[in-house]
Design a protein around this motif. Structure first.
Motif, short mmCIF file in Angstrom:
data_model
loop_
_atom_site.label_atom_id
_atom_site.label_comp_id
_atom_site.label_asym_id
_atom_site.label_seq_id
_atom_site.Cartn_x
_atom_site.Cartn_y
_atom_site.Cartn_z
N ALA B 52 0.84 -1.21 0.00
CA ALA B 52 0.00 0.00 0.00
C ALA B 52 0.87 1.26 0.00
CB ALA B 52 -0.92 -0.02 1.22
N LEU B 53 1.98 1.21 0.75
CA LEU B 53 2.88 2.38 0.80
C LEU B 53 3.55 2.59 -0.57
CD1 LEU B 53 4.40 1.72 4.35
CD2 LEU B 53 3.05 3.75 3.69
N ILE B 54 3.92 1.50 -1.24
CA ILE B 54 4.53 1.61 -2.58
C ILE B 54 3.56 2.35 -3.51
CG2 ILE B 54 5.19 0.29 -4.65
CD1 ILE B 54 6.25 -1.90 -2.74
N ASP B 55 2.28 1.96 -3.43
CA ASP B 55 1.28 2.57 -4.32
C ASP B 55 0.98 4.02 -3.97
OD1 ASP B 55 1.15 0.21 -5.68
OD2 ASP B 55 -0.68 -0.51 -4.69
N ALA B 56 1.08 4.35 -2.68
CA ALA B 56 0.62 5.68 -2.26
C ALA B 56 1.73 6.73 -2.17
CB ALA B 56 -0.06 5.56 -0.89
N MET B 57 2.95 6.32 -1.95
CA MET B 57 3.99 7.32 -1.68
C MET B 57 4.60 7.86 -2.97
SD MET B 57 5.81 5.87 1.78
CE MET B 57 6.59 7.41 2.26
N ASP B 58 4.93 9.13 -2.88
CA ASP B 58 5.43 9.82 -4.07
C ASP B 58 6.96 9.85 -4.06
OD1 ASP B 58 5.50 11.26 -6.38
OD2 ASP B 58 5.21 13.20 -5.39
N CYS B 59 7.59 8.69 -4.17
CA CYS B 59 9.04 8.62 -4.25
C CYS B 59 9.43 7.27 -4.85
CB CYS B 59 9.68 8.81 -2.87
SG CYS B 59 9.18 7.63 -1.64
N ASN B 60 10.70 7.13 -5.18
CA ASN B 60 11.15 5.87 -5.78
C ASN B 60 11.46 4.87 -4.67
OD1 ASN B 60 11.08 6.85 -8.47
ND2 ASN B 60 12.98 7.97 -8.05
N ILE B 61 10.72 3.78 -4.70
CA ILE B 61 10.82 2.80 -3.61
C ILE B 61 11.47 1.51 -4.10
CG2 ILE B 61 9.40 1.33 -2.07
CD1 ILE B 61 7.48 3.72 -1.82
N GLY B 62 12.27 0.91 -3.23
CA GLY B 62 12.83 -0.41 -3.48
C GLY B 62 12.54 -1.30 -2.27
N ALA B 74 8.45 -11.50 -2.40
CA ALA B 74 9.20 -10.78 -3.44
C ALA B 74 8.34 -10.69 -4.70
CB ALA B 74 10.52 -11.48 -3.72
N GLY B 75 7.64 -11.78 -5.04
CA GLY B 75 6.77 -11.81 -6.21
C GLY B 75 5.64 -10.80 -6.10
N ARG B 76 5.11 -10.64 -4.89
CA ARG B 76 4.03 -9.66 -4.69
C ARG B 76 4.53 -8.24 -4.95
NH1 ARG B 76 0.82 -11.08 0.82
NH2 ARG B 76 0.18 -8.90 0.59
N PHE B 77 5.74 -7.94 -4.45
CA PHE B 77 6.27 -6.57 -4.64
C PHE B 77 6.60 -6.32 -6.11
CE2 PHE B 77 7.75 -7.33 -0.11
CZ PHE B 77 6.75 -6.55 0.44
N GLU B 78 7.09 -7.35 -6.80
CA GLU B 78 7.45 -7.17 -8.22
C GLU B 78 6.26 -6.72 -9.05
OE1 GLU B 78 9.25 -10.92 -9.07
OE2 GLU B 78 11.18 -10.30 -8.19
N LYS B 79 5.08 -7.15 -8.66
CA LYS B 79 3.86 -6.75 -9.39
C LYS B 79 3.63 -5.24 -9.32
CE LYS B 79 1.51 -11.15 -9.05
NZ LYS B 79 0.75 -11.97 -8.14
N HIS B 80 4.26 -4.58 -8.34
CA HIS B 80 4.10 -3.12 -8.22
C HIS B 80 5.20 -2.38 -8.99
CE1 HIS B 80 0.99 -3.28 -5.00
NE2 HIS B 80 1.53 -4.48 -4.86
N GLU B 81 5.95 -3.14 -9.76
CA GLU B 81 6.98 -2.60 -10.65
C GLU B 81 8.01 -1.73 -9.92
OE1 GLU B 81 4.64 -0.91 -13.79
OE2 GLU B 81 4.37 -2.87 -14.73
N VAL B 82 8.51 -2.26 -8.83
CA VAL B 82 9.61 -1.60 -8.10
C VAL B 82 10.78 -2.59 -8.03
CG1 VAL B 82 8.16 -0.07 -6.70
CG2 VAL B 82 8.68 -2.37 -5.87
N PRO B 83 11.99 -2.08 -7.88
CA PRO B 83 13.12 -3.01 -7.73
C PRO B 83 13.01 -3.82 -6.43
CG PRO B 83 13.87 -0.71 -7.86
CD PRO B 83 12.39 -0.66 -7.85
N VAL B 84 13.15 -5.12 -6.57
CA VAL B 84 12.97 -6.02 -5.42
C VAL B 84 14.11 -7.04 -5.39
CG1 VAL B 84 11.47 -7.73 -4.32
CG2 VAL B 84 10.46 -5.90 -5.69
#
Lengths: 126, 218
Positions: B52-62, B74-84
């Motif tokens: 939820a924080l990845i989707d809501a925050m306005d910065c580059n998240i890893g 790890a697979g769940r986070f990859e779906k949000h298109e961030v480096p994991v």
């Protein structure tokens, strides 16, 4: 398992020091474990025994000394041993024994320190 | 002839980890990355909160996703298109500074502003291992029982932010979320404690704000 990784790190340290000091055998290892460290001393001892097999450490006596909790109170600046009643050592991090305030800093009691080793080596002067 | 000699060693395994943790933090600082170590029990909602924080925050998240064996988180986070980077600890019940340092090599640190390090689901062993993060956020839920804080005091003593999650289920499981807040405050009087429900969004904005404030103060 937490104890296994710690035991591995202890063995690595002990063997390294022993080799640097030309030990032929390690006779005794003394380790300090803080009262608040999340380690079970008996499990650590058992795992050290397992990991010591076929090394210089095999057969060494393992002594574990418990380090009591020392705190500093941020309210009254009391510094010293915390209150522990033996059955609940977490009490130590809750209250200052002097002023009963809760804002205390933990100074000691969280270590896992390889303190000394006793080794057998050839006596070159003999 | 043999002689017995006592050798002073004084090598603290904890200090060794702390030294590595400081090195990690320096590496993060050099890359201007703020990092949050997210600890909490299995099923407390750590992964869902980070998503939820990845989707809501306005910065580059890893994200570094610590798990004992699976790559599920790890697979769940990859779906949000961030480096994991998925970190499998294998036999271990916690991440340590050494493992995290290895994970840094597989992350584009120069492109990341905020790094979440999701620790292994456990309220005990991570206590002994600093990772070098700037903030430690502990996530627990009412479904674990409202005595969770009393039973695991040390993890709360060191926490920088505590989230008490799934409060929408408190009545259903007979848990008193106010008691949990009070228990945390007994151990760590100054820490911010936020009650959340990720189903109803309760408290979510507060968590995001707490992290943003901490980043700006760093």
């Amino acid at each position: 398992m937490h104890e296994l990784s710690m035991a591995e790190a202890i063995v690595e340290t002990v063997l390294d020091v022993a080799e640097k000091n030309d030990a032929q055998e390690i006779v005794e290892v003394t380790i300090e474990v803080g009262e608040l460290t999340m380690l079970n001393p008996e499990q650590v001892k058992f795992l050290l025994g397992v990991l010591a097999e076929d090394t210089l450490l095999e057969g060494a006596e393992i002594i574990i000394e418990e380090v009591p909790v020392e705190i500093k109170c941020r309210n009254c600046e009391f510094t010293g041993l915390a209150n522990t009643d033996g059955s609940d050592h977490y009490l130590a991090i809750v209250l200052c024994p002097k002023c009963n305030e809760r804002n205390v800093e933990i100074l000691k009691g969280r270590e896992c320190n390889v303190k000394t080793i006793k080794i057998e080596k050839s006596d070159e002067n003999a | 002839m043999h002689k017995i000699a006592e050798v002073e060693v004084q090598h603290d395994i904890m200090v060794a980890n702390r030294k590595l943790a400081r090195k990690n933090q320096k590496m993060l600082d050099n890359n201007q990355v703020y990092s949050v170590d997210v600890v909490g029990a299995i099923g407390s909602g750590k992964t869902t909160l980070i998503e939820a924080l990845i989707d809501a925050m306005d910065c580059n998240i890893g994200v570094i996703a610590g798990d004992v064996i699976s790559k599920y988180d790890a697979g769940r986070f990859e779906k949000h298109e961030v480096p994991v980077v998925g970190l499998n600890t294998g036999k271990e019940c916690h991440l340590d500074a050494h493992l995290v340092e290895h994970a840094f090599h597989d992350l584009p640190l120069g492109d990341i502003d905020l790094l979440f390090i999701e620790n292994v689901g456990n309220l005990i062993c991570p206590v002994d291992f600093e990772l070098g993060s700037h903030m430690r956020m502990v996530v627990i839920s009412v479904t674990e029982g409202d005595d969770t804080v009393e039973k695991h005091p040390l993890i709360f003593k060191d926490a920088d932010l505590v989230v008490i999650n799934k409060v929408d289920l408190a009545d259903a499981v007979g848990a008193d979320s106010d008691k949990m807040v009070n228990d945390v405050k007994q151990l760590n009087p100054d820490v911010q404690v936020i009650k959340t429900s990720l189903k109803t969004d309760k408290g979510f904005d507060e968590v995001m704000k707490a992290i943003e404030i901490s980043i700006s103060e760093n």
